[in-house]
Scaffold this active site. Structure first.
Site, short mmCIF file in Angstrom:
data_model
loop_
_atom_site.label_atom_id
_atom_site.label_comp_id
_atom_site.label_asym_id
_atom_site.label_seq_id
_atom_site.Cartn_x
_atom_site.Cartn_y
_atom_site.Cartn_z
N LEU A 167 0.83 -1.21 0.00
CA LEU A 167 0.00 0.00 0.00
C LEU A 167 0.86 1.26 0.00
O LEU A 167 1.89 1.33 0.68
CB LEU A 167 -0.91 0.00 1.23
CG LEU A 167 -1.80 -1.24 1.36
CD1 LEU A 167 -2.74 -1.09 2.55
CD2 LEU A 167 -2.58 -1.49 0.08
N GLY A 195 1.40 -5.31 1.37
CA GLY A 195 0.36 -5.55 0.37
C GLY A 195 0.85 -6.35 -0.83
O GLY A 195 0.06 -7.04 -1.48
N ASN A 227 5.00 -7.11 6.83
CA ASN A 227 5.87 -6.43 7.79
C ASN A 227 5.21 -5.22 8.46
O ASN A 227 5.92 -4.34 8.99
CB ASN A 227 7.15 -5.99 7.07
CG ASN A 227 6.84 -5.00 5.94
OD1 ASN A 227 5.83 -5.14 5.27
ND2 ASN A 227 7.70 -4.03 5.75
N GLU A 228 3.89 -5.20 8.46
CA GLU A 228 3.18 -4.02 8.95
C GLU A 228 3.59 -3.57 10.35
O GLU A 228 3.78 -2.37 10.60
CB GLU A 228 1.66 -4.26 8.92
CG GLU A 228 1.01 -4.07 7.56
CD GLU A 228 1.20 -5.27 6.62
OE1 GLU A 228 1.93 -6.20 6.98
OE2 GLU A 228 0.61 -5.24 5.53
#
Lengths: 297, 297, 297
Positions: free
Chosen positions: B104, B149, B172-173
């Site tokens: 994203l 994403g 890996n957010e």
């Protein structure tokens, strides 16, 4: 249709469940008396009262394809063993060399009546509910090919030992243009997890024994002659566990999947009959059968 | 912001989705005509009518970060392919060397309006529902980094081939102080199981291709030049299966996860907009972006 | 019962939780002051304010069997650490060499009153809810045997490092004729998946560290002396992640299992008290204890 079709591998015939029992059955010697199967004896039950272990052998040459009769016999056998308090474990095996079971008999699906389809499916449901929900320790001795419904029976046991070599196992329904029902899928999910099941079902994948071992579809792979001794050895571990505690544990682990089918047996049977009755499916099955008969003649 | 930032690895920039498209796009040669993307052409669709295989390439240099436009284009492309009866399979790939997708676009989250946030999130939801629920055989050709994403898109295909070497893949957010939504989590659960997902998500883990292979996050790892040929070879297996049976099976396996998002799309979009709108999150994102711009200048 | 029973392995005694604390405790040196345990000090909490890491050591020789007191202390310690904003992580370990924890104290189950049984079970529920649902990074340092409830505590942490060698870990309840409750089962499912859990629980399987590693029951196996340094090293990775994002992720992954117990705590406690109160279970437990006492004398 008495003899195996020429020019076709046994496995291919097994997939199709086309070949009918013959008079000239090549049966393995069974050392004990048959104990609980009336009728055609297509399910041989050999109960050893000393050990509490019953051996149940599918015996419908040439490929143990599962028709209404066999499934009914199997369901009854499982019910009787469940009620027999001297019985603690069951080995599911085959009396036919080279094959565990070819799965559902395709002739039960082709040009059948809706009533027969529903009866056939109910017999399958009941046999499976009896096997997957059995209070017994259940072991699959996979000494031959085990596609489709054969794979389902094996996966529904507590433990699987498979013969190394040329034999294959898997839910290959999509290759025939049909679909494994949701409870076949559930059992596979509980055996090899979501990712492997997605690949296996979409591709209709057939696995060698070594491949099956690597994804957890079977628990042990040994040479053919070692399958039964290995099953017997493994049984010793399982029979050391007090039955009551083991059964409560097993029930707890399998209840959700069993209940899912139990709650929609009729709907599931009706869905099967409707699906199989479709022109497109009948046409596809018919073409398959015709192509095989053509090849045979 | 035209050129890649100095002193920063491409991967780091990919994580942040900070760098905007430039005039000087280094694009791979695409051998066929673009077929369905009006507008900016940030999603290149190359449909081969002979084979029934479409290749969809993300083309938003430098790192294919997914903004509202790209996600909208991707969603439309997926819808069109789904409706095209000559299309049986889709390869998802990148037109930008070294990157699959950075995920994203962080600039959609920073100093945006609630309305834009909701629109952005809906475009993401729709693109994903189209991909994960596609009737096509979907294959990810992962020829570069694939964080966040990007990893979601890859996991949502039926099969993943990744280039060996320096590239990494993962959700890996948490490393950025944000959280993967529940449906990212669901897709990962269906791919690598509960235990690995718990570790992967909590740690925001990025995996090398070999590590990804060992936990089942990708299906095959080959040298970069072999990714596309390997995908094509694998496609042959999948295209042997009759579509109808395969699609019913795929739908059955993925329905629960798809329905979970479908039933709460608006709530999920609102939650995202609210979460991103928090002062603390904006501050954290702002600090990140500022530190990068400072480093750049 | 002051000394370990002669002629019995420590592991066997651990299984039974028979041996009571003695005056002659062989305790490991604990470098920091005890911080939060009033009372008997059977749960030692050592909070390092500099690193934000608390070390919680079970200290009920000889085998850290979990009785009402220990579980109550553990539950309180977890609650306090959760409320301590300087605390970010917790290492769960043992102050008793050779044992992590033997699990539930069998003497809490034998010839007890229903009221005591319920109180005991509630303390277990609360300690587990506190551990599995903890906002902290939780690490199990498994430096000894870890059967039954000991295995549950280890599985409920975020990461497990186990000492290589003779120690074993597993949910072995069925071997004693009892059954792991549904939430033990749920935690194991989330750790090693359905198939391995089915085998493990039915067989009451105990695994060596290497076996546990191969099925994912522990995350790392190192020599005994390396367990604590390895845990500290691994903690560094986990503490790099912003707490807020990590906690939301962890909660999302574990909520379903936590809620399942939360929604039926009383029913579950009552079920336990009823089950344990059965004549057959009491008889079985009594026979076990008698046989051990006989062997001892």
């Amino acid at each position: 249709m008495a003899a195996p079709m020429k020019g076709m591998s046994l496995l291919r015939q097994a997939y199709l469940g086309l070949v009918r029992p013959t008079g000239a059955q090549v049966c393995r010697q069974v050392p004990h008396r048959c104990y609980s199967t009336p009728g055609a004896g297509q399910v041989q039950v050999d109960m050893n009262s000393e050990t509490g272990v019953a051996t149940v052998r599918l015996n419908r040459p040439p490929v143990n394809s599962l028709n209404l009769d066999v499934l009914t016999e199997l369901g009854i056998a499982l019910e009787k063993l469940d009620a027999d308090r001297t019985c603690r474990a069951m080995v599911l095996a085959s009396a036919v060399p080279g094959i565990f079971s070819a799965g559902l008999d395709i002739l039960e699906m082709y040009q059948s009546t809706p009533e027969r389809c529903v009866a056939f499916w109910r017999a399958l449901q009941d046999a499976w509910l009896g096997l997957y929900g059995s209070r017994l320790v259940t072991m699959a001795a996979i000494e031959g090919h085990s596609p489709a419904g054969g794979c389902l029976l094996a996966m529904s046991c507590d433990y699987r030992v498979m013969a190394d070599g040329k034999f294959q196992i898997g839910l290959n329904e999509t290759r025939l243009g049909i679909v494994a029902p949701f409870w076949f899928e559930d059992v596979m999910l509980n055996t090899i997890g979501h990712r492997e099941t997605e690949k296996a079902l979409q591709l209709g994948a057939m696995y060698s024994a070594q491949q099956a071992l690597s994804i957890g579809l079977v628990d042990k792979v040994v040479p053919l002659a070692e399958v039964m001794p290995t099953v017997q050895g493994e049984l010793k571990n399982w029979l050391q566990i007090p039955d009551a505690a083991r059964v409560i544990t097993k029930t707890s682990m399998r209840k959700q999947v069993l209940d899912r089918l139990r709650s929609q047996k009729e709907k599931d049977a009706q869905f099967f009959a409707d699906f199989i009755g479709r022109d497109s499916v009948q046409k596809s099955l018919g073409a398959y059968i015709a192509s095989l008969q053509k090849r045979k003649s």
